[in-house]
Design a protein around this motif. Sequence first.
Motif, PDB file in Angstrom:
ATOM      1  N   VAL A 155       9.595  10.374 -32.710  1.00 53.00           N
ATOM      2  CA  VAL A 155       9.818   9.557 -33.833  1.00 53.00           C
ATOM      3  C   VAL A 155      10.426  10.099 -34.897  1.00 53.00           C
ATOM      4  CG1 VAL A 155       7.907   7.720 -33.601  1.00 53.00           C
ATOM      5  CG2 VAL A 155       7.507   9.744 -35.029  1.00 53.00           C
ATOM      6  N   ASN A 163       7.635  10.411 -25.715  1.00 51.47           N
ATOM      7  CA  ASN A 163       8.074   9.553 -27.116  1.00 51.47           C
ATOM      8  C   ASN A 163       8.030  10.368 -28.323  1.00 51.47           C
ATOM      9  OD1 ASN A 163       7.780   7.436 -25.121  1.00 51.47           O
ATOM     10  ND2 ASN A 163       6.071   6.538 -26.101  1.00 51.47           N
ATOM     11  N   GLU A 193      13.880  14.198 -31.276  1.00 56.34           N
ATOM     12  CA  GLU A 193      15.078  13.495 -30.915  1.00 56.34           C
ATOM     13  C   GLU A 193      15.790  14.797 -30.154  1.00 56.34           C
ATOM     14  OE1 GLU A 193      17.175  10.899 -33.327  1.00 56.34           O
ATOM     15  OE2 GLU A 193      16.009   9.247 -32.343  1.00 56.34           O
ATOM     16  N   ARG A 246      15.947   4.383 -26.839  1.00 48.25           N
ATOM     17  CA  ARG A 246      15.559   3.898 -28.081  1.00 48.25           C
ATOM     18  C   ARG A 246      14.882   2.701 -28.382  1.00 48.25           C
ATOM     19  NH1 ARG A 246      17.232   5.115 -33.572  1.00 48.25           N
ATOM     20  NH2 ARG A 246      17.448   7.310 -32.883  1.00 48.25           N
ATOM     21  N   ILE A 247      13.702   2.569 -28.778  1.00 53.97           N
ATOM     22  CA  ILE A 247      12.738   1.468 -28.784  1.00 53.97           C
ATOM     23  C   ILE A 247      12.555   1.092 -30.266  1.00 53.97           C
ATOM     24  CG2 ILE A 247      10.646   0.513 -28.264  1.00 53.97           C
ATOM     25  CD1 ILE A 247      10.402   2.477 -25.711  1.00 53.97           C
ATOM     26  N   ALA A 248      13.132  -0.055 -30.602  1.00 52.72           N
ATOM     27  CA  ALA A 248      13.074  -0.428 -31.927  1.00 52.72           C
ATOM     28  C   ALA A 248      12.270  -1.798 -32.277  1.00 52.72           C
ATOM     29  CB  ALA A 248      14.469  -0.547 -32.784  1.00 52.72           C
ATOM     30  N   THR A 254      12.145   7.134 -29.910  1.00 51.43           N
ATOM     31  CA  THR A 254      13.240   7.590 -28.916  1.00 51.43           C
ATOM     32  C   THR A 254      12.185   8.248 -27.526  1.00 51.43           C
ATOM     33  OG1 THR A 254      14.673   8.326 -30.450  1.00 51.43           O
ATOM     34  CG2 THR A 254      14.942   9.306 -28.228  1.00 51.43           C
ATOM     35  N   SER A 279      10.155  -3.436 -39.946  1.00 50.70           N
ATOM     36  CA  SER A 279      10.328  -2.520 -38.761  1.00 50.70           C
ATOM     37  C   SER A 279       9.381  -1.184 -38.533  1.00 50.70           C
ATOM     38  CB  SER A 279      11.788  -1.972 -38.707  1.00 50.70           C
ATOM     39  OG  SER A 279      12.704  -2.828 -38.902  1.00 50.70           O
ATOM     40  N   SER A 290      10.375  -4.855 -34.617  1.00 48.29           N
ATOM     41  CA  SER A 290      10.042  -5.176 -35.824  1.00 48.29           C
ATOM     42  C   SER A 290       9.006  -6.366 -35.824  1.00 48.29           C
ATOM     43  CB  SER A 290      11.419  -5.979 -36.428  1.00 48.29           C
ATOM     44  OG  SER A 290      12.108  -4.694 -36.650  1.00 48.29           O
ATOM     45  N   PRO A 325      11.468   3.324 -35.354  1.00 50.63           N
ATOM     46  CA  PRO A 325      12.020   3.561 -33.885  1.00 50.63           C
ATOM     47  C   PRO A 325      11.344   4.771 -33.069  1.00 50.63           C
ATOM     48  CG  PRO A 325      13.731   3.352 -35.818  1.00 50.63           C
ATOM     49  CD  PRO A 325      12.310   3.842 -36.523  1.00 50.63           C
TER      50      PRO A 325
END
Length: 397
Positions: free
Chosen positions: A347, A345, A352, A368-370, A390, A385, A372, A388
């Motif tokens: 950020v 993982n 990335e 991609r994990i977003a 990755t 948020s 909120s 995100p």
Amino acid sequence: MTHWLTIVGIGEDGELGAEARAAVAHADLLIGGARHLALVRESQAERRAWPSPMMPLVDEILAGLRDRKVVVLASGDPMLHGVGATFAARLAPGEYRVIPQVSAFSLACARLGWPQAEVTLISAVGKPLDLMRVAVQPGRRLTIYGAQAAAVAALLTDMGYGGSGVTVLEHLGGPAEARRDGIARCWDHPAGADLAVVAVTCLADAETRPLATLAGLPDEAYDSDGQMTKREVRAATLARLVPLPGQLLWDLGAGTGTIGIEWSRAHPSCRVIAVERRPDRAQRIAANARALGVPGLRVVEGELPAALDGLPVPDAIFIGGGIGTDGLAERCWAALKPGGRLVANVVTIEGEATLAQWHARLGGELVRIAVSRARPIGGLLGWKSLAPVTQWAAIKP
């Protein structure tokens, strides 16, 4: 192959069945605790009591006594958190036989009227009592070996389960059998016999928030300096790592230890080595592991990739820190067993880019994990948020 070792279960009353009596009668060497040896009076065999620790004598038995008829005496069922499992792991099946007696677990369930299939057995013999923290959940029934009731009651109260029922069953199956009952938060019985089973019916206090063994514990369950995988991302990450019984995870750049801790909580046999370069975070990981019931989690303090030297081969690897370390992906990929899972993982944009390179070389999936979360804005609610994440996940062929 003819067996040379017999492991005989013996109860508090010292009674043995015909098969066990015959094994004892033909033994050249009788090994057991002093209490067990005193219960078997008719044997003329040489006798040796277990030392403390006992493993040196186990090693001696396995290394040099195969030419003798050896009988080892053990409490109850030797294969239920007993010495039978120790020998079975190191011998061929034809070299030994086990003659079990009724276990203290079976006797405790019989006395309490609890169906065995619905009761969790925890052995704290030579292990931290913190192990029981994973099992403490509303309505759950526990039996615990190797612990004093006062310590169990104190732990339950500390966890917010002070209303739990606690029963101590001493010398089960023998003439001195006794029982004491009470409530965890007001347990005031004196310390009892070492040979006791502590039984618990878990009852959560009204304000207690129970913790599941599934991934995604509340962020508040951890002591953290902010360096942690958040709850929603953690659940998605564990789903990719696939915790399986008996398997080993490397948690690299472990931070607060969340991924490794929740891997460990998935099953008692799941194992973790958490690698963290900062001493303060390494200490925090160990403290979080104890508080959440997985004190056996191993923490290695050091820099990647050098800290990986000599570690056991993993079944899965999570990289939460140190993504930019040269050669880390290749080192981890080479270390994995076939079918092993590698998840990373990041950020940052630089992170990335690194994952994109790993994906190009090794395949797998990029996600991609977003997330909120609703937060107050004046008198209303709005979405805030989280950074995100990755995620790259791959399975080694």
